[in-house]
Write a protein that holds these residues in place. Structure first.
Motif, PDB file in Angstrom:
ATOM      1  N   PHE A 113      34.635  29.135  32.461  1.00 52.00           N
ATOM      2  CA  PHE A 113      34.255  28.957  33.612  1.00 52.00           C
ATOM      3  C   PHE A 113      35.523  28.965  34.581  1.00 52.00           C
ATOM      4  O   PHE A 113      35.762  29.284  35.548  1.00 52.00           O
ATOM      5  N   ALA A 114      36.486  27.762  33.970  1.00 53.72           N
ATOM      6  CA  ALA A 114      37.516  27.482  34.982  1.00 53.72           C
ATOM      7  C   ALA A 114      38.381  28.867  35.131  1.00 53.72           C
ATOM      8  O   ALA A 114      39.023  28.927  36.222  1.00 53.72           O
ATOM      9  N   ARG A 115      38.598  29.704  34.077  1.00 51.10           N
ATOM     10  CA  ARG A 115      39.290  30.892  34.292  1.00 51.10           C
ATOM     11  C   ARG A 115      38.726  31.813  35.522  1.00 51.10           C
ATOM     12  O   ARG A 115      39.377  32.487  36.213  1.00 51.10           O
ATOM     13  N   GLU A 116      37.479  32.060  35.296  1.00 54.48           N
ATOM     14  CA  GLU A 116      36.575  32.859  36.425  1.00 54.48           C
ATOM     15  C   GLU A 116      36.997  32.109  37.513  1.00 54.48           C
ATOM     16  O   GLU A 116      37.182  33.141  38.358  1.00 54.48           O
ATOM     17  N   ILE A 117      36.946  30.995  37.898  1.00 52.77           N
ATOM     18  CA  ILE A 117      37.014  30.276  39.183  1.00 52.77           C
ATOM     19  C   ILE A 117      38.343  30.611  39.673  1.00 52.77           C
ATOM     20  O   ILE A 117      38.898  31.095  40.967  1.00 52.77           O
TER      21      ILE A 117
END
Length: 215
Positions: A113-117
Motif C-alpha cells: 500500500f505504501a509503495r502504491e500511494i
C-alpha cells in the motif's frame, strides 16, 4: 552528522485521513458493529492496526484479526486512492535529495500500500528504501526504522525520523534515532504544546529542509 531522513507516512508525507476513516467504517460494518466515529479514527492513526481493534475496541484476538482483514480489503480496493501528498512535500523531498541525503519511509501501513500511494503521488522515486508492515502484523515502528537503517547501511546516530505522533516519537526513541515532529498532520498540534517533544517542530513541509540543516 545526519546522512538519512526517514519519514512516517500517514499524517507526515500524505493526508490519508479519508481513506483510513472509510476503511475503519467498512471494518465495523463488516463485523456487524456500530462505527465508533471520528474520535477513534483520529486517536488510532499511527497505531498498529491489530492493537486498535484489540486494545481500543475490546475485541479478542480472532475478532481483531478479522476486523483488520476487513479494513485492509476496503483499503486495498478504495482507501489508498484517497491519500494525497501534503502541499509542498515533493519540493521539500527534492531539496533533501539535492543535499545528498538518503530518504526512507518507515510506516505501519502494509508495504505494498505504501509503495502504491507514493507511486500515485509521484514520490516513490525519491525514496531509497520503503519499509512497511509485514503480512503478520508483527513489526513495531522501531523494527521498521531498523529495517530502513539496515537497508541503507546507516548508523542510528546518522538518521532522523520525521513524524506526526507519539507513536513515531516512541519508535524513534526505541531505535535510538533523533526525532523531528510535525504539527500539520494528525497527531501533534501546535495548539497543544504540552504534547509536543521538546525542541523544534515543522509547521509545514516547506519548513523541513531548514529544520534538517539544509540552507
Amino acid at each position: 552528522m545526519i546522512r538519512c531522513v526517514l519519514f512516517d507516512m500517514d499524517g507526515t508525507l500524505v493526508d490519508s485521513y479519508a481513506g483510513i476513516r472509510d476503511s475503519y467504517r467498512a471494518a465495523f460494518s463488516g463485523m456487524g458493529l456500530p462505527f465508533p466515529g471520528e474520535i477513534l479514527v483520529r486517536e488510532a492513526i499511527g497505531a498498529p492496526l491489530l492493537s486498535v481493534f484489540r486494545d481500543r475496541c475490546g475485541m479478542d484476538a480472532s475478532a481483531a484479526r478479522r476486523a483488520a482483514d476487513l479494513y485492509r480489503e476496503y483499503y486495498a480496493a478504495h482507501g489508498w486512492r484517497e491519500a494525497r501528498a501534503y502541499p509542498g512535500m515533493r519540493e521539500a523531498l527534492l531539496r533533501l535529495k539535492e543535499a545528498c541525503l538518503m530518504l526512507g519511509t518507515a510506516t505501519l501501513k502494509k508495504e505494498d500500500f505504501a509503495r502504491e500511494i507514493l507511486r500515485a503521488q509521484e514520490l516513490l522515486g525519491l525514496f531509497d528504501v520503503v519499509c512497511g508492515m509485514d503480512g503478520g502484523d508483527t513489526q513495531s515502528k522501531a523494527d521498521l526504522i531498523r529495517c530502513c537503517l539496515s537497508a541503507l547501511n546507516v548508523r542510528a546516530e546518522e538518521a532522523v525520523l520525521v513524524g506526526d505522533s507519539e507513536f513515531d516519537a516512541r519508535g524513534a526513541a526505541e531505535a535510538g534515532i533523533a526525532f523531528l515532529p510535525v504539527t500539520y498532520g494528525f497527531g501533534y498540534r501546535e495548539a497543544e504544546p504540552h504534547r509536543l517533544p521538546s525542541g523544534q517542530w515543522a509547521r509545514s513541509p516547506q519548513e523541513l529542509p531548514q529544520l534538517l540543516g539544509i540552507r
